[in-house]
Design a protein around this motif. Structure first.
Motif, PDB file in Angstrom:
ATOM      1  N   CYS A  38       0.859  -1.181   0.000  1.00 36.57           N
ATOM      2  CA  CYS A  38       0.000   0.000   0.000  1.00 36.57           C
ATOM      3  C   CYS A  38       0.893   1.229   0.000  1.00 36.57           C
ATOM      4  CB  CYS A  38      -0.903  -0.016   1.237  1.00 36.57           C
ATOM      5  SG  CYS A  38      -2.015   1.390   1.382  1.00 36.57           S
ATOM      6  N   VAL A  39       0.452   2.275  -0.675  1.00 32.41           N
ATOM      7  CA  VAL A  39       1.222   3.513  -0.764  1.00 32.41           C
ATOM      8  C   VAL A  39       0.307   4.694  -0.429  1.00 32.41           C
ATOM      9  CG1 VAL A  39       2.289   5.122  -2.405  1.00 32.41           C
ATOM     10  CG2 VAL A  39       2.966   2.721  -2.387  1.00 32.41           C
ATOM     11  N   PHE A  40       0.833   5.613   0.365  1.00 35.51           N
ATOM     12  CA  PHE A  40       0.145   6.875   0.625  1.00 35.51           C
ATOM     13  C   PHE A  40       0.946   7.987  -0.049  1.00 35.51           C
ATOM     14  CE2 PHE A  40      -1.197   4.120   4.064  1.00 35.51           C
ATOM     15  CZ  PHE A  40      -2.553   4.369   4.138  1.00 35.51           C
ATOM     16  N   MET A  41       0.265   8.803  -0.819  1.00 35.26           N
ATOM     17  CA  MET A  41       0.948   9.880  -1.514  1.00 35.26           C
ATOM     18  C   MET A  41      -0.037  11.019  -1.754  1.00 35.26           C
ATOM     19  SD  MET A  41       1.230   8.320  -5.384  1.00 35.26           S
ATOM     20  CE  MET A  41       1.390   9.903  -6.191  1.00 35.26           C
ATOM     21  N   ILE A  42       0.507  12.176  -2.109  1.00 34.24           N
ATOM     22  CA  ILE A  42      -0.326  13.310  -2.485  1.00 34.24           C
ATOM     23  C   ILE A  42      -0.466  13.287  -3.993  1.00 34.24           C
ATOM     24  CG2 ILE A  42      -0.561  15.818  -2.443  1.00 34.24           C
ATOM     25  CD1 ILE A  42       1.213  15.801   0.058  1.00 34.24           C
ATOM     26  N   GLY A  43      -1.695  13.275  -4.471  1.00 33.02           N
ATOM     27  CA  GLY A  43      -1.914  13.164  -5.901  1.00 33.02           C
ATOM     28  C   GLY A  43      -3.136  13.930  -6.351  1.00 33.02           C
ATOM     29  N   SER A  44      -3.336  13.889  -7.642  1.00 33.88           N
ATOM     30  CA  SER A  44      -4.470  14.559  -8.262  1.00 33.88           C
ATOM     31  C   SER A  44      -5.061  13.631  -9.307  1.00 33.88           C
ATOM     32  CB  SER A  44      -4.027  15.871  -8.916  1.00 33.88           C
ATOM     33  OG  SER A  44      -5.096  16.506  -9.577  1.00 33.88           O
ATOM     34  N   GLY A  45      -6.306  13.224  -9.111  1.00 31.39           N
ATOM     35  CA  GLY A  45      -6.942  12.328 -10.062  1.00 31.39           C
ATOM     36  C   GLY A  45      -6.638  10.877  -9.793  1.00 31.39           C
ATOM     37  N   ALA A  46      -7.056  10.028 -10.721  1.00 34.45           N
ATOM     38  CA  ALA A  46      -6.927   8.586 -10.561  1.00 34.45           C
ATOM     39  C   ALA A  46      -5.578   8.104 -11.056  1.00 34.45           C
ATOM     40  CB  ALA A  46      -8.040   7.875 -11.331  1.00 34.45           C
ATOM     41  N   HIS A  94      -7.409   3.219  -5.960  1.00 31.77           N
ATOM     42  CA  HIS A  94      -7.050   4.277  -5.018  1.00 31.77           C
ATOM     43  C   HIS A  94      -8.298   4.825  -4.343  1.00 31.77           C
ATOM     44  CE1 HIS A  94      -8.742   7.243  -7.724  1.00 31.77           C
ATOM     45  NE2 HIS A  94      -8.444   8.197  -6.869  1.00 31.77           N
ATOM     46  N   CYS A  95      -8.076   5.507  -3.231  1.00 25.86           N
ATOM     47  CA  CYS A  95      -9.148   6.280  -2.610  1.00 25.86           C
ATOM     48  C   CYS A  95      -8.554   7.596  -2.124  1.00 25.86           C
ATOM     49  CB  CYS A  95      -9.810   5.520  -1.464  1.00 25.86           C
ATOM     50  SG  CYS A  95      -8.732   5.109  -0.079  1.00 25.86           S
ATOM     51  N   ASP A  96      -9.328   8.654  -2.257  1.00 26.30           N
ATOM     52  CA  ASP A  96      -8.931   9.969  -1.752  1.00 26.30           C
ATOM     53  C   ASP A  96      -9.334  10.055  -0.293  1.00 26.30           C
ATOM     54  OD1 ASP A  96      -8.018  10.704  -4.264  1.00 26.30           O
ATOM     55  OD2 ASP A  96      -9.915  11.631  -4.846  1.00 26.30           O
ATOM     56  N   LEU A  97      -8.364  10.373   0.571  1.00 27.76           N
ATOM     57  CA  LEU A  97      -8.626  10.391   2.013  1.00 27.76           C
ATOM     58  C   LEU A  97      -8.995  11.763   2.530  1.00 27.76           C
ATOM     59  CD1 LEU A  97      -5.710   8.032   3.104  1.00 27.76           C
ATOM     60  CD2 LEU A  97      -8.141   7.459   2.894  1.00 27.76           C
ATOM     61  N   CYS A  98      -8.269  12.789   2.098  1.00 31.56           N
ATOM     62  CA  CYS A  98      -8.568  14.145   2.555  1.00 31.56           C
ATOM     63  C   CYS A  98      -7.932  15.140   1.599  1.00 31.56           C
ATOM     64  CB  CYS A  98      -8.072  14.380   3.983  1.00 31.56           C
ATOM     65  SG  CYS A  98      -6.272  14.306   4.172  1.00 31.56           S
ATOM     66  N   PRO A  99      -8.489  16.336   1.482  1.00 34.29           N
ATOM     67  CA  PRO A  99      -7.843  17.361   0.655  1.00 34.29           C
ATOM     68  C   PRO A  99      -6.449  17.665   1.194  1.00 34.29           C
ATOM     69  CG  PRO A  99     -10.073  18.010   1.255  1.00 34.29           C
ATOM     70  CD  PRO A  99      -9.737  16.821   2.098  1.00 34.29           C
ATOM     71  N   GLU A 100      -5.494  17.865   0.302  1.00 34.63           N
ATOM     72  CA  GLU A 100      -4.119  18.177   0.701  1.00 34.63           C
ATOM     73  C   GLU A 100      -3.611  19.318  -0.173  1.00 34.63           C
ATOM     74  OE1 GLU A 100      -2.345  17.925   3.558  1.00 34.63           O
ATOM     75  OE2 GLU A 100      -2.640  15.752   3.395  1.00 34.63           O
ATOM     76  N   PRO A 101      -4.064  20.550   0.081  1.00 34.25           N
ATOM     77  CA  PRO A 101      -3.646  21.678  -0.764  1.00 34.25           C
ATOM     78  C   PRO A 101      -2.187  22.034  -0.546  1.00 34.25           C
ATOM     79  CG  PRO A 101      -4.927  22.454   1.091  1.00 34.25           C
ATOM     80  CD  PRO A 101      -4.998  20.957   1.138  1.00 34.25           C
ATOM     81  N   PHE A 102      -1.603  22.620  -1.574  1.00 33.79           N
ATOM     82  CA  PHE A 102      -0.228  23.112  -1.497  1.00 33.79           C
ATOM     83  C   PHE A 102      -0.243  24.613  -1.222  1.00 33.79           C
ATOM     84  CE2 PHE A 102       0.712  19.069  -3.231  1.00 33.79           C
ATOM     85  CZ  PHE A 102       2.072  18.836  -3.064  1.00 33.79           C
ATOM     86  N   ALA A 103       0.850  25.085  -0.665  1.00 31.62           N
ATOM     87  CA  ALA A 103       1.022  26.510  -0.401  1.00 31.62           C
ATOM     88  C   ALA A 103       2.334  26.972  -1.021  1.00 31.62           C
ATOM     89  CB  ALA A 103       1.032  26.785   1.106  1.00 31.62           C
ATOM     90  N   PRO A 114      -6.771  20.776  -7.583  1.00 35.34           N
ATOM     91  CA  PRO A 114      -7.032  20.106  -6.299  1.00 35.34           C
ATOM     92  C   PRO A 114      -6.103  18.909  -6.107  1.00 35.34           C
ATOM     93  CG  PRO A 114      -8.696  19.478  -7.909  1.00 35.34           C
ATOM     94  CD  PRO A 114      -7.821  20.511  -8.577  1.00 35.34           C
ATOM     95  N   THR A 115      -5.561  18.777  -4.929  1.00 39.99           N
ATOM     96  CA  THR A 115      -4.715  17.631  -4.603  1.00 39.99           C
ATOM     97  C   THR A 115      -5.207  17.006  -3.306  1.00 39.99           C
ATOM     98  OG1 THR A 115      -3.148  19.220  -3.634  1.00 39.99           O
ATOM     99  CG2 THR A 115      -2.617  18.347  -5.814  1.00 39.99           C
ATOM    100  N   CYS A 116      -5.029  15.694  -3.191  1.00 37.16           N
ATOM    101  CA  CYS A 116      -5.529  14.943  -2.035  1.00 37.16           C
ATOM    102  C   CYS A 116      -4.453  14.000  -1.524  1.00 37.16           C
ATOM    103  CB  CYS A 116      -6.753  14.109  -2.413  1.00 37.16           C
ATOM    104  SG  CYS A 116      -8.174  15.028  -2.995  1.00 37.16           S
ATOM    105  N   THR A 117      -4.555  13.653  -0.245  1.00 38.92           N
ATOM    106  CA  THR A 117      -3.821  12.500   0.249  1.00 38.92           C
ATOM    107  C   THR A 117      -4.573  11.268  -0.223  1.00 38.92           C
ATOM    108  OG1 THR A 117      -2.816  13.515   2.184  1.00 38.92           O
ATOM    109  CG2 THR A 117      -3.226  11.175   2.302  1.00 38.92           C
TER     110      THR A 117
END
Length: 292
Positions: A142-150, A157-166, A261-264
């Motif tokens: 299993c891998v956790f990463m910040i991504g956008s889309g499938a 995959h599943c999107d867990l929470c929004p992860e915006p960049f600054a 938009p980016t998500c964990t």
């Protein structure tokens, strides 16, 4: 019909040898031979042709291959469903980036260790590129990463929470004209940003700032320190710079908010769906990380 007999038959066909099948199935060679003979007796068919250097399926053996594989697959799924009613146990290998390990996954690991004492969780620090390669070749589950889309078609995959960049920089150098346009020499990003999955975000920033170059660094701390020193503008997950902004060490670049938009995300191999340990980790991630 005993599915172990079918597994022995399929193992011999796939390996081309009863001996090699025994090694794969982790049983003795006579056990594989006896199971195949028992299957042949129950069906009244000769399924394997014995050759000097191994075995191959007879025409009768070939005729049942597809159905035998389906029976074994369904039997394994039934066993996994039954096992899911018990506390999951076993090893799972997880890969994640620096930002997610430090800011998202520690509560998840604590939750898993307390709730599932028989689960062995191995956590590996990896860039998204490394983690995805290891996931595909079976080194990670299993891998956790910040991504956008499938992701690509071989992964779920599943999107867990929004992860915006600054976008962050050091303290203002022009207190008289705080709204003055900034000259940006470099955009500083970390290996956490996988341009294959967040490429439009980086393109957006490069277009907005018109910086002369983009520098990719291995460390979030290095990006923050260089931005703080005025050596460039850092593009980082917002969660990693919240404390620095609150303490005044860094500031947001004026009037920029990401449009992409980016998500964990959690990712796993599509063929691994239904594994009790993996399912437990994904459910826990949804409850713990998704709620965060």
């Amino acid at each position: 019909m005993d599915t172990r007999h079918l597994e022995a038959f399929l193992g011999a066909v796939d390996a081309g040898s009863v001996t090699r099948a025994a090694s794969v199935l982790q049983v003795t060679q006579p056990t594989v031979t006896n199971r195949i003979k028992a299957l042949e007796r129950s069906l009244g068919l000769t399924l394997l042709e014995r050759l000097p250097d191994g075995v191959r399926p007879t025409s009768a053996g070939r005729s049942i291959l597809e159905q035998a594989r389906e029976i074994v697959r369904l039997s394994g799924r039934v066993r996994r469903i039954a096992d899911a009613s018990l506390a999951p146990q076993g090893k799972i290998r997880v890969g994640a980036s620096e930002s997610l390990i430090n800011h998202r996954l520690l509560p998840l690991i604590e939750y898993l260790l307390l709730r599932y004492p028989d689960m062995d969780v191995s956590l590996r620090l990896s860039t998204p590129q490394e983690a995805l390669a290891m996931l595909r070749n079976g080194q990670l589950d299993c891998v956790f990463m910040i991504g956008s889309g499938a992701p690509r078609e071989d992964l779920d995959h599943c999107d867990l929470c929004p992860e915006p960049f600054a976008l962050v920089a050091g303290r203002r150098r022009n207190p008289v004209r705080p709204d003055a346009e900034e000259t940006v020499s470099s955009i500083l990003v970390t290996a956490d940003l996988d341009v294959r999955h967040c490429g439009s975000l980086l393109t957006e920033v490069e277009s907005t700032l018109r910086a002369r170059r983009t520098l990719k660094l291995d460390s979030i701390t290095a990006v923050k320190r260089m931005a703080e020193s005025g050596l460039g503008v850092g593009l980082l997950p917002e969660v990693t710079v919240a404390e620095d902004i609150a303490a005044g060490r860094l500031r947001r670049v004026v009037d920029w908010r990401p449009a992409t938009p980016t998500c964990t995300q959690a990712l796993w191999r599509r063929d691994d769906g239904g594994h009790p340990v993996l399912d437990a980790v994904l459910k826990a991630a949804s409850d713990v990380v998704g709620a965060g």
